[in-house]
Design an enzyme around this catalytic site. Structure first.
Site, PDB file in Angstrom:
ATOM      1  N   ASP A 114      81.356  29.868  54.097  1.00  0.00           N
ATOM      2  CA  ASP A 114      79.911  30.074  53.955  1.00  0.00           C
ATOM      3  C   ASP A 114      79.402  31.405  54.498  1.00  0.00           C
ATOM      4  O   ASP A 114      78.191  31.592  54.650  1.00  0.00           O
ATOM      5  CB  ASP A 114      79.155  28.933  54.633  1.00  0.00           C
ATOM      6  CG  ASP A 114      79.305  27.627  53.884  1.00  0.00           C
ATOM      7  OD1 ASP A 114      79.148  27.635  52.656  1.00  0.00           O
ATOM      8  OD2 ASP A 114      79.584  26.605  54.533  1.00  0.00           O
ATOM      9  N   ASP A 177      79.954  25.579  45.619  1.00  0.00           N
ATOM     10  CA  ASP A 177      79.060  26.396  46.448  1.00  0.00           C
ATOM     11  C   ASP A 177      79.641  27.789  46.707  1.00  0.00           C
ATOM     12  O   ASP A 177      78.903  28.767  46.894  1.00  0.00           O
ATOM     13  CB  ASP A 177      78.813  25.730  47.802  1.00  0.00           C
ATOM     14  CG  ASP A 177      78.497  24.248  47.725  1.00  0.00           C
ATOM     15  OD1 ASP A 177      79.136  23.547  46.916  1.00  0.00           O
ATOM     16  OD2 ASP A 177      77.640  23.784  48.495  1.00  0.00           O
TER      17      ASP A 177
END
Length: 407
Positions: A114, A177
Site C-alpha cells: 500500500d 487494489d
C-alpha cells in the site's frame, strides 16, 4: 396501480431526470470540502494517533489510525487537494505536517503493497503542487521499497508478505487494489528512478489483466499464485459478496488503475481494457449511479451503498474521457462522471452537519462487519480529487494542471 405506487414511480423518474440533467457546482462542492476538512483539522488530537480513517454510521467523531495503516495517506492527500482548491495556507501547512508523519514508511522494509496509497497520495500530491525536493526523495525511496515485493517468477507485486486468511501463505498473493500503487512506480521511473520500476508496473498490470478477471471483465479481489512457478492457484473475492460477484470497490480500482496504465504507457491494450472494465461497471448501476457495495448482493435494494467506489470511478472516468479515442465513449464517460458527482454532492450523500467528513454511505469490508454504511477517508479523497478534475475540465484546463483556471 395504487396512488402511492404511482407517486413513488413518479418520484423515481423525477430523480433520474434531475440527475441526468443537473451539473454539479464544483466551486460550491470544493468549498464545502474545505469547510469540512477545516472542521476535522480543529478536532484532531494534539498527541498520539491522529490520522482520520472513518466515522461510524450515526456517529460524529473520527476513528484515528497511525502511519502504518493502509489509509494513512488519504488525509494528507485531502489536505493537499484542499490547498489546491482554495490556496489557503493553513491547508498547505497541515498537509506538510501530516505527510511528514508517513516518512518512516520510505525507510523501512515493506510490510504490504500500500505504499502508493500512503506515499504517493501524500508526498506525491505535495510534490506536484510545491516541487519540494525533499518530497521527491521520499517518493523515490518508497518506490524502491515497493519494488522489493515484485516476484519476477509471477510477474506481480506481492500484496501481503505475511499470513492472511485464505491466501495460502507462503504462496504469492496479489489483490486488485495494487493497481493503484503502480502510479508511484511509473512516476518514479520518469523522475530519477530506475527504468526497472516502469517494467515492474507494466508486468504487474499485464499479469493482473490476464489472471484477475472473469470473461465478462469483472474483477476478483485476490489471486494466489505459486511463488516458484507463477502458476495461478485460485481467485477469490473475500471483501465482496462471493468469489464470483462484482465487488464495487474492487472494480473501481481496476477502472482507475488501467486508466493510469494507459496514460503512462500509451499502450492501446491498456486503454481497451480500461474501457471494458468500465463498461461492465456502468451497465448495472442504480438510478443515482452510486453502486451497492457488491453488484450481486441478493439483498439489493436493501444492501448498503458504497460512495467510495462512486468517487473512485467518477475521478477515473474524468481522466478516461480525455484519453478515450472513441468520441462517443468519451462523451458518455464525462457525462456519467458528472452525474455521479451530482449524486455525491446531494443531501443524500454529503455528510454536512452529520459529521465533519465529506460523504456518508461508504462500505469498507462488509463480510468482516467493518465500516458498513460509514464515512470513510478514501471516499472523501477521491471525491475531492474528482471535483478538482471536473472543475479544471469545466474551465478548459487539463486535469493534470496544478491550476484550476487558465488565469
Amino acid at each position: 396501480m395504487t396512488i402511492f405506487r404511482s407517486l413513488f414511480l413518479t418520484a423515481i423518474l423525477l430523480f433520474i431526470f434531475c440527475i441526468g440533467n443537473a451539473q454539479v457546482n464544483t466551486s460550491k462542492a470544493i468549498a464545502y470540502c474545505a469547510v469540512q476538512a477545516d472542521k476535522t483539522l480543529k478536532s484532531i488530537p494534539v498527541n498520539g494517533i491522529n490520522i482520520p480513517r472513518n466515522i461510524a454510521q450515526g456517529k460524529k467523531k473520527w476513528n484515528y489510525i497511525g502511519y502504518k495503516d493502509w489509509c494513512s495517506g488519504f488525509w494528507p492527500g485531502i489536505l493537499w487537494y484542499a490547498y489546491e482548491g482554495t490556496q489557503e495556507q493553513k491547508f498547505k501547512t497541515a498537509a506538510d505536517k501530516f505527510s511528514r508523519e508517513l516518512t518512516p514508511l520510505s525507510m523501512m522494509k515493506a510490510f504490504d503493497h500500500d505504499l502508493g496509497f500512503q506515499i504517493f497520495n501524500s508526498f506525491g500530491n505535495g510534490y506536484r503542487l510545491t516541487k519540494n525536493p525533499g518530497y521527491k526523495k521520499i517518493i523515490l525511496a518508497a518506490a524502491d521499497t515497493l519494488a522489493t515485493l515484485f516476484n519476477p517468477k509471477v510477474g506481480t507485486i506481492l500484496s501481503w508478505p505475511r499470513p492472511v486468511p485464505n491466501m495460502e501463505w507462503p504462496q504469492h498473493n496479489t489483490i486488485i487494489d495494487n493497481m493503484i500503487n503502480l502510479e508511484m512506480l511509473f512516476w518514479a521511473s520518469k523522475n530519477g528512478g530506475s527504468k526497472r520500476l516502469y517494467d515492474i508496473a507494466v508486468s504487474h498490470a499485464k499479469t493482473t489483466m490476464k489472471n484477475h478477471f472473469r470473461p465478462d471483465y469483472t474483477s476478483y479481489h485476490a489471486v494466489v499464485y505459486d511463488k516458484q512457478t507463477g502458476k495461478k492457484i485460485k481467485a477469490v473475492t473475500h471483501q465482496g459478496y462471493a468469489d464470483n460477484s462484482m465487488w464495487a470497490r474492487g472494480q473501481s480500482w481496476a477502472i482507475y488503475g488501467y486508466t493510469v496504465c494507459y496514460r503512462e504507457t500509451k499502450d492501446p491494450v491498456f486503454l481497451d481494457f480500461a474501457e471494458k472494465v468500465t463498461d461492465v461497471y456502468l451497465k448495472d448501476l442504480p438510478a443515482d449511479l452510486v453502486p451497492y457495495w457488491d453488484f450481486n448482493d441478493p439483498a439489493i435494494p436493501n444492501a448498503p451503498r458504497d460512495a467510495s467506489a462512486a468517487g473512485v470511478v467518477a475521478s477515473a472516468l474524468l481522466e478516461l474521457s480525455t484519453l478515450s479515442r472513441n468520441k462517443t465513449k468519451a462523451k458518455t464517460y464525462r457525462k456519467k462522471a458528472e452525474q455521479m458527482l451530482t449524486s455525491l454532492s446531494s443531501a443524500q450523500y454529503q455528510s454536512r452537519e452529520k459529521n465533519s467528513a465529506f460523504l456518508l454511505h461508504s462500505t469498507g469490508h462488509k463480510p468482516n462487519g467493518s465500516e458498513i454504511d460509514a464515512s470513510i477517508i478514501y471516499a472523501d479523497y477521491y471525491y475531492i480529487e474528482a471535483l478538482l478534475r471536473l472543475k479544471k475540465l469545466q474551465n478548459g484546463v487539463s486535469i493534470y494542471s496544478t491550476s484550476l483556471s487558465t488565469n
